[in-house]
Design an enzyme around this catalytic site. Structure first.
Site, PDB file in Angstrom:
ATOM      1  N   LYS A   1      44.777  58.502  20.940  1.00 33.13           N
ATOM      2  CA  LYS A   1      43.553  57.777  21.335  1.00 33.13           C
ATOM      3  C   LYS A   1      43.078  58.287  22.696  1.00 33.13           C
ATOM      4  CE  LYS A   1      43.844  53.572  23.394  1.00 33.13           C
ATOM      5  NZ  LYS A   1      43.085  53.485  24.658  1.00 33.13           N
ATOM      6  N   ASN A   2      44.010  58.419  23.636  1.00 35.77           N
ATOM      7  CA  ASN A   2      43.620  58.753  25.008  1.00 35.77           C
ATOM      8  C   ASN A   2      43.353  60.228  25.218  1.00 35.77           C
ATOM      9  OD1 ASN A   2      43.727  56.069  25.506  1.00 35.77           O
ATOM     10  ND2 ASN A   2      45.703  56.118  26.557  1.00 35.77           N
TER      11      ASN A   2
ATOM     12  N   ARG B   1      35.944  50.239  28.060  1.00 34.99           N
ATOM     13  CA  ARG B   1      36.005  50.549  29.480  1.00 34.99           C
ATOM     14  C   ARG B   1      36.047  52.050  29.729  1.00 34.99           C
ATOM     15  NH1 ARG B   1      36.612  49.263  33.984  1.00 34.99           N
ATOM     16  NH2 ARG B   1      37.927  51.084  34.289  1.00 34.99           N
TER      17      ARG B   1
ATOM     18  N   CYS C   1      39.310  44.251  33.129  1.00 38.52           N
ATOM     19  CA  CYS C   1      39.567  44.006  31.696  1.00 38.52           C
ATOM     20  C   CYS C   1      40.916  43.287  31.601  1.00 38.52           C
ATOM     21  CB  CYS C   1      39.560  45.312  30.933  1.00 38.52           C
ATOM     22  SG  CYS C   1      40.946  46.310  31.350  1.00 38.52           S
TER      23      CYS C   1
ATOM     24  N   ARG D   1      40.745  47.561  37.199  1.00 38.99           N
ATOM     25  CA  ARG D   1      40.227  48.841  36.674  1.00 38.99           C
ATOM     26  C   ARG D   1      39.054  49.356  37.536  1.00 38.99           C
ATOM     27  NH1 ARG D   1      41.972  49.157  31.364  1.00 38.99           N
ATOM     28  NH2 ARG D   1      41.866  51.429  31.514  1.00 38.99           N
ATOM     29  N   PRO D   2      39.257  49.537  38.835  1.00 39.69           N
ATOM     30  CA  PRO D   2      38.160  50.053  39.680  1.00 39.69           C
ATOM     31  C   PRO D   2      37.735  51.452  39.239  1.00 39.69           C
ATOM     32  CG  PRO D   2      40.246  50.159  40.838  1.00 39.69           C
ATOM     33  CD  PRO D   2      40.513  49.417  39.576  1.00 39.69           C
TER      34      PRO D   2
ATOM     35  N   ASP E   1      36.180  53.476  41.756  1.00 43.10           N
ATOM     36  CA  ASP E   1      35.797  54.103  43.037  1.00 43.10           C
ATOM     37  C   ASP E   1      36.150  55.586  43.093  1.00 43.10           C
ATOM     38  OD1 ASP E   1      38.448  52.932  42.956  1.00 43.10           O
ATOM     39  OD2 ASP E   1      38.682  53.595  45.020  1.00 43.10           O
ATOM     40  N   LEU E   2      37.288  55.963  42.498  1.00 41.82           N
ATOM     41  CA  LEU E   2      37.692  57.386  42.558  1.00 41.82           C
ATOM     42  C   LEU E   2      36.782  58.250  41.668  1.00 41.82           C
ATOM     43  CD1 LEU E   2      41.584  57.016  42.500  1.00 41.82           C
ATOM     44  CD2 LEU E   2      40.054  57.252  44.473  1.00 41.82           C
TER      45      LEU E   2
ATOM     46  N   ASP F   1      51.686  52.342  29.469  1.00 44.59           N
ATOM     47  CA  ASP F   1      51.266  51.886  28.130  1.00 44.59           C
ATOM     48  C   ASP F   1      52.437  51.524  27.236  1.00 44.59           C
ATOM     49  OD1 ASP F   1      48.427  54.177  27.937  1.00 44.59           O
ATOM     50  OD2 ASP F   1      48.755  52.318  29.030  1.00 44.59           O
TER      51      ASP F   1
ATOM     52  N   ARG G   1      42.100  48.406  18.340  1.00 42.53           N
ATOM     53  CA  ARG G   1      41.451  49.383  19.240  1.00 42.53           C
ATOM     54  C   ARG G   1      42.237  50.693  19.288  1.00 42.53           C
ATOM     55  NH1 ARG G   1      41.660  47.667  24.745  1.00 42.53           N
ATOM     56  NH2 ARG G   1      41.125  49.852  24.980  1.00 42.53           N
TER      57      ARG G   1
HETATM   58  C1  EPZ Z   1      44.015  55.746  31.300  1.00 43.43           C
HETATM   59  O1  EPZ Z   1      43.279  54.679  31.871  1.00 43.43           O
HETATM   60  C2  EPZ Z   1      44.376  55.303  29.898  1.00 43.43           C
HETATM   61  N1  EPZ Z   1      43.161  55.072  29.123  1.00 43.43           N
HETATM   62  C3  EPZ Z   1      45.186  53.995  29.967  1.00 43.43           C
HETATM   63  O2  EPZ Z   1      45.560  53.655  28.638  1.00 43.43           O
HETATM   64  C4  EPZ Z   1      46.453  54.260  30.787  1.00 43.43           C
HETATM   65  O3  EPZ Z   1      47.161  53.062  30.921  1.00 43.43           O
HETATM   66  C5  EPZ Z   1      46.070  54.794  32.175  1.00 43.43           C
HETATM   67  O4  EPZ Z   1      45.237  55.980  32.037  1.00 43.43           O
HETATM   68  C6  EPZ Z   1      47.286  55.173  33.004  1.00 43.43           C
HETATM   69  O5  EPZ Z   1      48.021  56.147  32.337  1.00 43.43           O
HETATM   70  C7  EPZ Z   1      42.515  56.144  28.603  1.00 43.43           C
HETATM   71  O6  EPZ Z   1      42.910  57.286  28.780  1.00 43.43           O
HETATM   72  C8  EPZ Z   1      41.309  55.848  27.775  1.00 43.43           C
HETATM   73  P1  EPZ Z   1      43.879  55.372  35.715  1.00 43.43           P
HETATM   74  P2  EPZ Z   1      42.513  54.881  33.294  1.00 43.43           P
HETATM   75  O7  EPZ Z   1      42.541  55.668  36.261  1.00 43.43           O
HETATM   76  O8  EPZ Z   1      41.978  56.254  33.372  1.00 43.43           O
HETATM   77  C9  EPZ Z   1      43.699  53.027  39.777  1.00 43.43           C
HETATM   78  C10 EPZ Z   1      45.843  52.222  26.787  1.00 43.43           C
HETATM   79  O9  EPZ Z   1      46.512  51.192  26.605  1.00 43.43           O
HETATM   80  N2  EPZ Z   1      42.335  53.523  39.904  1.00 43.43           N
HETATM   81  O10 EPZ Z   1      44.872  56.487  35.601  1.00 43.43           O
HETATM   82  O11 EPZ Z   1      41.567  53.745  33.458  1.00 43.43           O
HETATM   83  C11 EPZ Z   1      43.839  51.960  38.687  1.00 43.43           C
HETATM   84  O12 EPZ Z   1      43.520  50.692  39.211  1.00 43.43           O
HETATM   85  C12 EPZ Z   1      45.076  52.408  28.083  1.00 43.43           C
HETATM   86  O13 EPZ Z   1      45.740  53.164  25.962  1.00 43.43           O
HETATM   87  C13 EPZ Z   1      41.639  53.292  41.091  1.00 43.43           C
HETATM   88  O14 EPZ Z   1      42.155  52.675  42.031  1.00 43.43           O
HETATM   89  O15 EPZ Z   1      43.729  54.689  34.292  1.00 43.43           O
HETATM   90  C14 EPZ Z   1      45.283  52.054  38.297  1.00 43.43           C
HETATM   91  O16 EPZ Z   1      46.052  51.313  39.223  1.00 43.43           O
HETATM   92  C15 EPZ Z   1      45.243  51.225  29.030  1.00 43.43           C
HETATM   93  N3  EPZ Z   1      40.368  53.759  41.212  1.00 43.43           N
HETATM   94  C16 EPZ Z   1      45.621  53.531  38.500  1.00 43.43           C
HETATM   95  O17 EPZ Z   1      44.558  54.083  39.292  1.00 43.43           O
HETATM   96  C17 EPZ Z   1      39.754  54.446  40.186  1.00 43.43           C
HETATM   97  O18 EPZ Z   1      38.588  54.875  40.354  1.00 43.43           O
HETATM   98  C18 EPZ Z   1      45.722  54.314  37.223  1.00 43.43           C
HETATM   99  O19 EPZ Z   1      44.512  54.165  36.564  1.00 43.43           O
HETATM  100  C19 EPZ Z   1      40.476  54.657  38.987  1.00 43.43           C
HETATM  101  C20 EPZ Z   1      41.758  54.183  38.860  1.00 43.43           C
END
Ligand code: EPZ
Length: 418
Positions: A22-23, A92, A116, A121-122, A124-125, A305, A397
């Site tokens: 999925k991811n 999202r 969510c 789920r910010p 900002d990055l 996950d 999903r």
């Molecule tokens: C991806 O989400 C995956 N989703 C998530 O899978 C997975 O849990 C996550 O990566 C971590 O491996 C998809 O690929 C569609 P992140 P993503 O940005 O990209 C912080 C599932 O169950 N952060 O790596 O949203 C954030 O708060 C889903 O399949 C910021 O601070 O995750 C978190 O603490 C759930 N600012 C950390 O980074 C930002 O702009 C990791 O988030 C973005 C993220």
């Protein structure tokens, strides 16, 4: 609303083919708008997140057809740069459409994807990275409005190795002017899959899977046929199911390297796991040594996950286990439901303290998010007695044919509509 009715206690035996990830598929779909030639995705899983992303592509003007497991996307007539808010909220991860839509149209508009079920789920990055590439971003009225004259290369350092932000920046930079470096990039295997996909389209990306990714902008990307990588989280979910229920199962279309952290843990608690090419075999008894400590980390650490399924496993493992969720703030929604099934868990902030019990008992539980729903289903098929798991929209999903695959392994599970 659908629910599972489950009669627990059966061992699992048999084999299951793992779906495509999925991811990995979601960013590939976002990338498909970067060319006006045909994109064909083979072995595409029929899960709600993919169907929602296909709907978003349709709203942007792409033509799609999904026959069996083959998805064909034709973006030649795409003309709309606004990602529909209802769908953006539903999915999202549509936020990483921003990079590819800006690259295609020079502008993009998306409703601010709120928090969510697992945390704030910010983004900002994502936005900081896009701004580095010369994108002008105004956040107003709950919308993110992006405009860009010309995407220009930049040297970007991410405060944390965000998967989505890494993907968004790659998608924006791949046809930009000049070279972009992404430092402290996410190293997840899905990033490598996106790099392979884009390079097959004519991109020049290297470093996927390492902390520094280099993107050399190219003028044009051509069409592509591609089969995404296997879903490492679905594979891990089934391995944990076998560890909880006992029995012997084989997974095909599975990559053990991508879930080495989990396999290491399962071997520690006395599961017998062997790997042969793209097959993983697991044999497990009904008793399990303590998992002791699970701490979720960015790849290659233990994947967040799989935290919920691992928490369910810890509930029926000997001794105590400490589970620390370092990535998301509220990813313990499954805990109160596991406690209704007889689990002994105490949560303090980002840590869950689990004391193993001999067995869980059946109960009526409610899924609160995707991986928590999977965890509750595993708990129910391993428990003594009958359970129901309600609100399957979360599970649908991300897991294709979840109940069919589990019942093909011997679990007594059926879906009813209420
Ligand atoms: C991806 O989400 C995956 N989703 C998530 O899978 C997975 O849990 C996550 O990566 C971590 O491996 C998809 O690929 C569609 P992140 P993503 O940005 O990209 C912080 C599932 O169950 N952060 O790596 O949203 C954030 O708060 C889903 O399949 C910021 O601070 O995750 C978190 O603490 C759930 N600012 C950390 O980074 C930002 O702009 C990791 O988030 C973005 C993220």
């Amino acid at each position: 609303m659908d629910k599972f009715i489950i009669e627990g206690g059966m061992p699992l035996c048999g084999s299951v083919a793992v779906q495509s990830a999925k991811n990995a598929v979601l960013p590939l779909l976002a990338a498909s708008i970067l060319t006006d030639e045909r994109v064909i995705i083979h072995k595409c899983p029929r899960i709600m997140d993919v169907l929602n992303m296909i709907q978003i592509l349709g709203e942007l003007g792409c033509k799609t057809s999904f026959e069996g497991e083959t998805l064909v996307i034709d973006s030649a007539d795409a003309a709309n740069h606004e990602i529909p808010s209802a769908l953006a909220k539903e999915l999202r991860s549509s936020v990483f459409m921003l990079g590819s839509v800006i690259s295609r149209f020079g502008k993009a508009r998306i409703a601010y994807p709120g928090g969510c079920d697992i945390g704030l789920r910010p983004v900002d990055l994502h936005l900081k990275g896009l701004r580095s590439l010369n994108v002008h971003i105004a956040e107003e009225g709950g919308y993110i409005n992006c405009e860009c004259g010309a995407l220009t290369g930049a040297d970007i350092l991410l405060d944390c190795p965000s998967v989505g932000a890494t993907e968004n920046i790659i998608l924006a930079a791949v046809k930009g002017n000049g070279v972009t470096l992404i430092r402290n990039a996410a190293k997840e295997p899905e990033i490598c899959d996106l790099q392979n996909f884009l390079n097959k389209m004519g991109a020049r990306i290297s470093g996927g899977g390492t902390a520094t990714i280099r993107v050399e902008g190219v003028k044009k990307l051509h069409g592509v046929e591609y089969t995404p990588m296997p879903d490492r989280i679905e594979a891990g979910t089934f391995l944990i199911a076998a560890a909880m229920c006992g029995g012997e199962i084989a997974l095909s279309n599975a990559s053990a390297d991508n879930i080495a952290a989990l396999i290491h843990k399962l071997r520690e608690i006395s599961c017998k796991i062997t790997v042969k090419n793209d097959k993983i075999y697991i044999r497990s008894g009904r008793t399990r040594r303590s998992l002791r400590m699970i701490e979720t980390m960015p790849y290659p650490g233990f994947p967040t996950d799989l935290q919920a399924p691992a928490t369910a496993l810890a509930c029926i493992s000997e001794g105590s286990t400490v589970i620390v969720e370092n990535l998301f703030e509220t990813r313990f929604k499954h805990v109160p439901e596991l406690i209704r099934m007889g689990a002994d868990i105490t949560v303090r902030g980002r840590a869950a303290f689990v004391r193993g019990v001999r067995a869980l008992h059946g109960a009526d539980v409610v899924a609160g998010d995707l991986r928590g729903g999977a965890a509750l289903t595993l708990a129910a098929i391993s428990a003594e007695g009958q359970s129901s798991v309600t609100d399957l929209s979360h599970i649908d999903r991300g897991y294709s044919d979840f109940e069919y695959k589990l019942s093909s392994l011997g679990a007594k599970i059926r879906r009813i509509r209420v």
